[in-house]
Design a protein around this motif. Structure first.
Motif, PDB file in Angstrom:
ATOM      1  N   GLU A   1      22.933 133.010  94.608  1.00 21.07           N
ATOM      2  CA  GLU A   1      22.651 132.648  95.997  1.00 21.07           C
ATOM      3  C   GLU A   1      22.739 133.884  96.893  1.00 21.07           C
ATOM      4  OE1 GLU A   1      23.914 128.950  98.678  1.00 21.07           O
ATOM      5  OE2 GLU A   1      25.598 130.329  98.327  1.00 21.07           O
ATOM      6  N   GLY A   2      23.797 134.685  96.729  1.00 15.80           N
ATOM      7  CA  GLY A   2      23.957 135.884  97.533  1.00 15.80           C
ATOM      8  C   GLY A   2      22.864 136.907  97.283  1.00 15.80           C
ATOM      9  N   ILE A   3      22.432 137.009  96.025  1.00 17.55           N
ATOM     10  CA  ILE A   3      21.362 137.950  95.694  1.00 17.55           C
ATOM     11  C   ILE A   3      20.049 137.527  96.336  1.00 17.55           C
ATOM     12  CG2 ILE A   3      19.922 138.780  93.791  1.00 17.55           C
ATOM     13  CD1 ILE A   3      22.460 138.724  92.046  1.00 17.55           C
ATOM     14  N   LEU A   4      19.724 136.251  96.227  1.00 12.45           N
ATOM     15  CA  LEU A   4      18.449 135.758  96.750  1.00 12.45           C
ATOM     16  C   LEU A   4      18.412 135.757  98.279  1.00 12.45           C
ATOM     17  CD1 LEU A   4      17.787 132.776  94.297  1.00 12.45           C
ATOM     18  CD2 LEU A   4      16.629 134.987  94.336  1.00 12.45           C
ATOM     19  N   GLN A   5      19.525 135.462  98.915  1.00 13.61           N
ATOM     20  CA  GLN A   5      19.541 135.343 100.370  1.00 13.61           C
ATOM     21  C   GLN A   5      19.851 136.651 101.086  1.00 13.61           C
ATOM     22  OE1 GLN A   5      22.297 132.142 101.218  1.00 13.61           O
ATOM     23  NE2 GLN A   5      20.779 130.552 100.770  1.00 13.61           N
ATOM     24  N   HIS A   6      20.632 137.535 100.440  1.00 18.43           N
ATOM     25  CA  HIS A   6      21.080 138.745 101.146  1.00 18.43           C
ATOM     26  C   HIS A   6      20.825 140.035 100.378  1.00 18.43           C
ATOM     27  CE1 HIS A   6      23.101 136.010 103.905  1.00 18.43           C
ATOM     28  NE2 HIS A   6      23.703 135.437 102.874  1.00 18.43           N
ATOM     29  N   GLN A   7      20.145 139.953  99.229  1.00 21.90           N
ATOM     30  CA  GLN A   7      19.838 141.131  98.425  1.00 21.90           C
ATOM     31  C   GLN A   7      21.094 141.888  97.981  1.00 21.90           C
ATOM     32  OE1 GLN A   7      17.791 140.667 101.509  1.00 21.90           O
ATOM     33  NE2 GLN A   7      16.831 139.332  99.961  1.00 21.90           N
ATOM     34  N   PHE A   8      22.204 141.154  97.780  1.00 22.19           N
ATOM     35  CA  PHE A   8      23.408 141.773  97.231  1.00 22.19           C
ATOM     36  C   PHE A   8      23.173 142.116  95.762  1.00 22.19           C
ATOM     37  CE2 PHE A   8      25.961 138.996 100.375  1.00 22.19           C
ATOM     38  CZ  PHE A   8      25.922 139.996 101.335  1.00 22.19           C
ATOM     39  N   THR A   9      24.080 142.918  95.205  1.00 22.89           N
ATOM     40  CA  THR A   9      24.071 143.171  93.764  1.00 22.89           C
ATOM     41  C   THR A   9      25.401 142.727  93.173  1.00 22.89           C
ATOM     42  OG1 THR A   9      24.848 145.449  94.054  1.00 22.89           O
ATOM     43  CG2 THR A   9      22.461 145.107  93.918  1.00 22.89           C
ATOM     44  N   ALA A  10      25.426 142.565  91.847  1.00 27.12           N
ATOM     45  CA  ALA A  10      26.625 142.083  91.148  1.00 27.12           C
ATOM     46  C   ALA A  10      26.837 142.896  89.884  1.00 27.12           C
ATOM     47  CB  ALA A  10      26.487 140.603  90.807  1.00 27.12           C
ATOM     48  N   LEU A  11      28.092 143.181  89.599  1.00 25.99           N
ATOM     49  CA  LEU A  11      28.472 143.906  88.389  1.00 25.99           C
ATOM     50  C   LEU A  11      29.374 143.013  87.551  1.00 25.99           C
ATOM     51  CD1 LEU A  11      28.598 146.510  86.680  1.00 25.99           C
ATOM     52  CD2 LEU A  11      30.549 147.209  88.094  1.00 25.99           C
ATOM     53  N   SER A  12      28.951 142.726  86.325  1.00 23.26           N
ATOM     54  CA  SER A  12      29.751 141.915  85.399  1.00 23.26           C
ATOM     55  C   SER A  12      30.318 142.821  84.321  1.00 23.26           C
ATOM     56  CB  SER A  12      28.893 140.820  84.756  1.00 23.26           C
ATOM     57  OG  SER A  12      28.355 139.966  85.749  1.00 23.26           O
ATOM     58  N   ILE A  13      31.645 142.815  84.168  1.00 22.03           N
ATOM     59  CA  ILE A  13      32.311 143.691  83.214  1.00 22.03           C
ATOM     60  C   ILE A  13      32.956 142.844  82.125  1.00 22.03           C
ATOM     61  CG2 ILE A  13      34.047 145.488  82.914  1.00 22.03           C
ATOM     62  CD1 ILE A  13      33.702 146.234  85.816  1.00 22.03           C
ATOM     63  N   TYR A  14      32.613 143.163  80.885  1.00 19.42           N
ATOM     64  CA  TYR A  14      33.137 142.442  79.727  1.00 19.42           C
ATOM     65  C   TYR A  14      33.833 143.436  78.805  1.00 19.42           C
ATOM     66  CZ  TYR A  14      29.701 139.029  81.347  1.00 19.42           C
ATOM     67  OH  TYR A  14      28.959 138.157  82.112  1.00 19.42           O
ATOM     68  N   GLY A  15      34.976 143.053  78.252  1.00 21.95           N
ATOM     69  CA  GLY A  15      35.738 143.952  77.405  1.00 21.95           C
ATOM     70  C   GLY A  15      35.117 144.220  76.049  1.00 21.95           C
ATOM     71  N   LEU A  16      34.211 143.359  75.599  1.00 24.45           N
ATOM     72  CA  LEU A  16      33.614 143.495  74.272  1.00 24.45           C
ATOM     73  C   LEU A  16      32.097 143.515  74.380  1.00 24.45           C
ATOM     74  CD1 LEU A  16      35.811 140.906  72.341  1.00 24.45           C
ATOM     75  CD2 LEU A  16      36.051 143.389  72.299  1.00 24.45           C
TER      76      LEU A  16
END
Length: 371
Positions: free
Chosen positions: A118-133
């Motif tokens: 929702e934030g990406i589509l409405q406000h052009q935010f970005t997201a970082l997903s960090i996984y240990g494996l």
């Protein structure tokens, strides 16, 4: 009794044939008839119990979500959301950090990504997903990619999967496409931050960064957790240096098994200082799951001189009953030894070929095998 033996019994005996999105009626929770494993184990059983099924708490999909997200959910067969998914959506909309500690397979990833999309589509935010494996990174990224494919172009957010298995040239190509979501391992982020000052794509991504997802947060403990907290501090500095605002970052921290969720979330996010009584709490802890839980059976057996032989025998029995499950070992060699014992058990029972229904997994397998 070896811990991996107990894990085998608790994991293999649990039923996994309930789709988390299809529970319109409580009658769907009725388990099918199963073979009597207790009778098979006989006097080896020292304890057994059955946990009753739990019906889901479902709510209508909020109609103020972007239409493209609603349509994508419907096309995946999702007509309703669990209560904890609704709570997460509301908390993120209010600018909160979230620590979500509901059970395994309760839809935590979807809880996190709905407000992110929702934030990406409405406000052009970005997201970082960090996984240990790396394996977890690939698995969760594929699930997200499946959802993104159902969002029409050109509004569809771009996803980049970056791990040590991603060749440098491929990384550059993925970053050049200006992804809205990057899924990566901590080691890759550590490496990338060293070169942010000459990487225009990374600078552009960090300048719009709003969401950081930390999945399987219980793995970030001890020295590894301290390193992770340090990496987050460096990431915040990089965000501020590139025109973003680290104070506006929102953390979505997920774990089914963490013992001290609030404390860990604050330490990882760097927001563990004493709360200002004049300001509302930034972190929201959601631990009440609305997901359905099938009936589960837990069996504990007596320890023996050879746990591998006993485990191989149990796996053989469950496969012959048409069941599936997961067996956890304590290391690569333990997995290899169990695999060899199982193949020998198949020969002993003149059931050669059944080993094709079992796959072993460990970190040093090639990326193609792990996928």
């Amino acid at each position: 009794m070896p811990p991996n033996y107990i894990n085998l019994l608790s994991q293999l005996i649990a039923r996994h044939d309930f789709h988390p999105n299809n529970f319109p009626e409580a009658s769907h929770l009725q388990p099918t008839a199963t073979a009597d494993l207790c009778e098979f184990l006989g006097e080896e059983v020292i304890y057994q119990t059955i946990a009753t099924a739990i019906t889901p708490k479902l709510y209508k999909i909020p109609q103020d979500l972007p239409p493209s997200i609603i349509s994508a959910l419907h096309r995946q067969g999702i007509q309703q959301l669990y209560s904890h998914q609704i709570k997460t959506l509301k908390a993120v909309r209010q600018g909160k950090d979230v620590i979500l500690s509901t059970a395994t397979a309760s839809g935590k990833s979807l809880s996190a990504y709905l407000p992110i999309l929702e934030g990406i589509l409405q406000h052009q935010f970005t997201a970082l997903s960090i996984y240990g494996l790396k394996a977890l990174t690939a698995d969760q990224s594929q699930k997200l990619a499946d959802l993104l494919q159902l969002i029409p172009e050109p509004a569809r957010p771009r996803l980049a999967l970056l791990t040590g298995d991603t060749p440098p040239k491929t990384r550059e190509q993925l970053l050049a496409a200006n992804p809205s979501i990057i899924s990566a391992t901590p080691e890759l982020i550590h490496y990338a931050l060293k070169g942010v000052h000459w990487s225009q794509p990374w600078q552009h991504f960090l300048s719009r960064l709003r969401y950081i997802v930390l999945d399987e947060a219980h793995t970030f403990n001890g020295v590894y957790g301290a390193n992770m907290a340090s990496l987050i501090r460096r990431l915040k500095l990089a965000v501020d240096e590139r025109g973003g605002c680290s104070q506006k970052l929102q953390f979505l921290i997920l774990s089914a098994t963490v013992g001290n969720p609030v404390k860990l979330a604050k330490l990882l996010s760097g927001r563990s200082r004493k709360r200002n009584i004049n300001k509302p709490e930034r972190l929201v802890w959601i631990n009440s799951s609305g997901a359905a839980v099938p009936e589960r059976q837990l069996i504990v057996t007596k320890p023996t001189h050879d746990a591998n032989s006993d485990v191989a025998r149990i796996i053989m029995f469950l496969l012959q009953q048409g069941k599936s499950g997961i067996c956890f070992g304590n290391g690569r060699q333990a997995i290899k030894n169990l695999w060899a014992t199982f193949k020998q058990e198949a020969v002993t029972q003149t059931n050669s070929g059944i080993e094709s229904q079992v796959a072993i997994f460990y970190g040093s397998l090639t990326s193609e095998r792990r996928m």
